[in-house]
Write a protein that holds these residues in place. Structure first.
Motif, PDB file in Angstrom:
ATOM      1  N   UNK A   1       0.991  19.487 -11.121  1.00  0.00           N
ATOM      2  CA  UNK A   1       0.786  19.056  -9.727  1.00  0.00           C
ATOM      3  C   UNK A   1      -0.602  18.475  -9.506  1.00  0.00           C
ATOM      4  N   UNK A   2      -0.916  17.434 -10.259  1.00  0.00           N
ATOM      5  CA  UNK A   2      -2.243  16.837 -10.139  1.00  0.00           C
ATOM      6  C   UNK A   2      -2.179  15.374  -9.719  1.00  0.00           C
ATOM      7  N   UNK A   3      -1.068  14.966  -9.112  1.00  0.00           N
ATOM      8  CA  UNK A   3      -0.898  13.591  -8.668  1.00  0.00           C
ATOM      9  C   UNK A   3      -0.718  13.573  -7.151  1.00  0.00           C
ATOM     10  N   UNK A   4      -0.749  12.370  -6.577  1.00  0.00           N
ATOM     11  CA  UNK A   4      -0.615  12.254  -5.129  1.00  0.00           C
ATOM     12  C   UNK A   4      -0.020  10.910  -4.748  1.00  0.00           C
ATOM     13  N   UNK A   5       0.501  10.864  -3.542  1.00  0.00           N
ATOM     14  CA  UNK A   5       0.979   9.640  -2.910  1.00  0.00           C
ATOM     15  C   UNK A   5       0.206   9.462  -1.611  1.00  0.00           C
ATOM     16  N   UNK A   6      -0.153   8.233  -1.297  1.00  0.00           N
ATOM     17  CA  UNK A   6      -0.882   7.916  -0.066  1.00  0.00           C
ATOM     18  C   UNK A   6       0.058   7.211   0.889  1.00  0.00           C
ATOM     19  N   UNK A   7       0.048   7.613   2.160  1.00  0.00           N
ATOM     20  CA  UNK A   7       0.924   6.995   3.160  1.00  0.00           C
ATOM     21  C   UNK A   7       0.316   7.150   4.539  1.00  0.00           C
ATOM     22  N   UNK A   8       0.808   6.353   5.466  1.00  0.00           N
ATOM     23  CA  UNK A   8       0.371   6.431   6.859  1.00  0.00           C
ATOM     24  C   UNK A   8       0.744   7.775   7.461  1.00  0.00           C
TER      25      UNK A   8
ATOM     26  N   UNK B   1      -2.510  11.430   3.839  1.00  0.00           N
ATOM     27  CA  UNK B   1      -2.174  10.514   4.933  1.00  0.00           C
ATOM     28  C   UNK B   1      -3.391   9.739   5.403  1.00  0.00           C
ATOM     29  N   UNK B   2      -3.111   8.541   5.914  1.00  0.00           N
ATOM     30  CA  UNK B   2      -4.142   7.635   6.408  1.00  0.00           C
ATOM     31  C   UNK B   2      -3.985   7.494   7.912  1.00  0.00           C
ATOM     32  N   UNK B   3      -5.065   7.627   8.693  1.00  0.00           N
ATOM     33  CA  UNK B   3      -4.967   7.467  10.144  1.00  0.00           C
ATOM     34  C   UNK B   3      -4.490   6.070  10.543  1.00  0.00           C
ATOM     35  N   UNK B   4      -3.952   5.977  11.745  1.00  0.00           N
ATOM     36  CA  UNK B   4      -3.448   4.709  12.257  1.00  0.00           C
ATOM     37  C   UNK B   4      -4.321   4.213  13.401  1.00  0.00           C
TER      38      UNK B   4
ATOM     39  N   UNK C   1      -8.628  -0.219   6.093  1.00  0.00           N
ATOM     40  CA  UNK C   1     -10.030   0.027   5.759  1.00  0.00           C
ATOM     41  C   UNK C   1     -10.293   1.506   5.456  1.00  0.00           C
ATOM     42  N   UNK C   2      -9.328   2.372   5.783  1.00  0.00           N
ATOM     43  CA  UNK C   2      -9.491   3.796   5.510  1.00  0.00           C
ATOM     44  C   UNK C   2      -8.792   4.224   4.208  1.00  0.00           C
ATOM     45  N   UNK C   3      -8.193   3.277   3.522  1.00  0.00           N
ATOM     46  CA  UNK C   3      -7.548   3.612   2.252  1.00  0.00           C
ATOM     47  C   UNK C   3      -8.533   4.141   1.208  1.00  0.00           C
ATOM     48  N   UNK C   4      -9.752   3.579   1.105  1.00  0.00           N
ATOM     49  CA  UNK C   4     -10.703   4.153   0.140  1.00  0.00           C
ATOM     50  C   UNK C   4     -11.029   5.617   0.440  1.00  0.00           C
ATOM     51  N   UNK C   5     -11.092   5.966   1.724  1.00  0.00           N
ATOM     52  CA  UNK C   5     -11.356   7.358   2.079  1.00  0.00           C
ATOM     53  C   UNK C   5     -10.188   8.246   1.673  1.00  0.00           C
TER      54      UNK C   5
ATOM     55  N   UNK D   1       0.112  -3.461   7.727  1.00  0.00           N
ATOM     56  CA  UNK D   1      -0.386  -4.702   7.136  1.00  0.00           C
ATOM     57  C   UNK D   1      -0.140  -4.639   5.624  1.00  0.00           C
ATOM     58  N   UNK D   2       1.034  -5.115   5.207  1.00  0.00           N
ATOM     59  CA  UNK D   2       1.436  -4.971   3.808  1.00  0.00           C
ATOM     60  C   UNK D   2       0.496  -5.744   2.885  1.00  0.00           C
ATOM     61  N   UNK D   3       0.060  -6.921   3.312  1.00  0.00           N
ATOM     62  CA  UNK D   3      -0.826  -7.719   2.473  1.00  0.00           C
ATOM     63  C   UNK D   3      -2.127  -7.009   2.163  1.00  0.00           C
ATOM     64  N   UNK D   4      -2.742  -6.405   3.169  1.00  0.00           N
ATOM     65  CA  UNK D   4      -4.003  -5.693   2.958  1.00  0.00           C
ATOM     66  C   UNK D   4      -3.792  -4.465   2.075  1.00  0.00           C
ATOM     67  N   UNK D   5      -2.670  -3.784   2.269  1.00  0.00           N
ATOM     68  CA  UNK D   5      -2.368  -2.619   1.436  1.00  0.00           C
ATOM     69  C   UNK D   5      -2.122  -3.059  -0.008  1.00  0.00           C
ATOM     70  N   UNK D   6      -1.451  -4.206  -0.171  1.00  0.00           N
ATOM     71  CA  UNK D   6      -1.201  -4.735  -1.514  1.00  0.00           C
ATOM     72  C   UNK D   6      -2.507  -5.062  -2.225  1.00  0.00           C
TER      73      UNK D   6
END
Length: 215
Positions: A50-57, A80-83, A92-96, A125-130
């Motif tokens: 259990x050392x992996x993760x998924x990032x989502x809104x 999770x990432x704030x909206x 812009x909060x994905x790096x955090x 914003x799919x492009x920015x996330x991509x």
């Protein structure tokens, strides 16, 4: 260039209505493929720690958290990432979020974008996330169950700009496409990626002498 590889559905009844439907299985299938592609074949053969993760809104559908838990990541496996004020993931909060995953001792392998979110109808914003995923070698999955069918509408398809860069996506036919039967399509940009989720031997299903893989 996407490849339709799988259609899932079920019949709803009584108390289990909505408990396990196509989109939940579809998102789980895509994330299984993502995990096995990004973490390597050992994830499928030997399982994972259990050392992996998924990032989502934070507005992502609850089945994203459920998929992470089913795969053994626990609650801590979803970061999770704030909206913003319109309930869209703030790129812009994905790096955090990535830093938070590392603080938890986790290795993120995928980011889930909502197109659109179930509760608010907000398109991330799919492009920015991509761009972020490409920079960090992360799998981009788009949960388009509710809104990916906007791709067929010239007036609305711009909301899906960047979805062609996704590694996987799901779309429900029984939502905007008004299909009366429950059905979900799981699509992969690379056709062989589906095999990463279901790589096993079954002679009565797959012909080992075939010149081309089943996909």
């Amino acid at each position: 260039g996407a490849h339709l590889v799988l259609v899932l559905g079920h019949t709803e009844c009584g108390a289990v209505k909505g408990a396990i439907d196509g989109v939940k299985l579809g998102n789980l299938t895509a994330l299984l493929a993502a995990r096995n592609r990004r973490l390597g074949p050992a994830a499928l053969e030997q399982g994972t720690a259990p050392d992996w993760a998924v990032i989502a809104s934070e507005e992502s559908h609850y089945c994203t958290a459920r998929a992470v838990q089913v795969m053994g990541g626990g609650r801590a496996g979803l970061v999770t990432v704030p909206t913003d004020a319109r309930f869209k993931l703030r790129p812009e909060l994905l790096p955090a979020a990535l830093a938070e995953a590392h603080r938890r001792g986790r290795r993120p392998f995928a980011v889930v974008a909502s197109a659109c979110s179930t509760s608010t109808g907000s398109y991330d914003d799919i492009g920015a996330i991509a761009d972020f995923c490409a920079q960090h070698g992360l799998w981009l999955h788009v949960d388009g169950a509710h809104g990916a069918a906007a791709a067929f509408c010239p007036e609305l398809r711009e909301r899906l700009a960047g979805i062609e860069r996704a590694d996987s996506a799901v779309v429900d036919f029984h939502k905007l496409l008004l299909n009366p039967a429950l059905a979900t399509a799981v699509l992969f940009r690379q056709p062989g990626d589906a095999w990463a989720a279901f790589n096993q031997e079954a002679q009565y299903l797959f012909d080992p002498s075939a010149e081309e893989p089943w996909w």
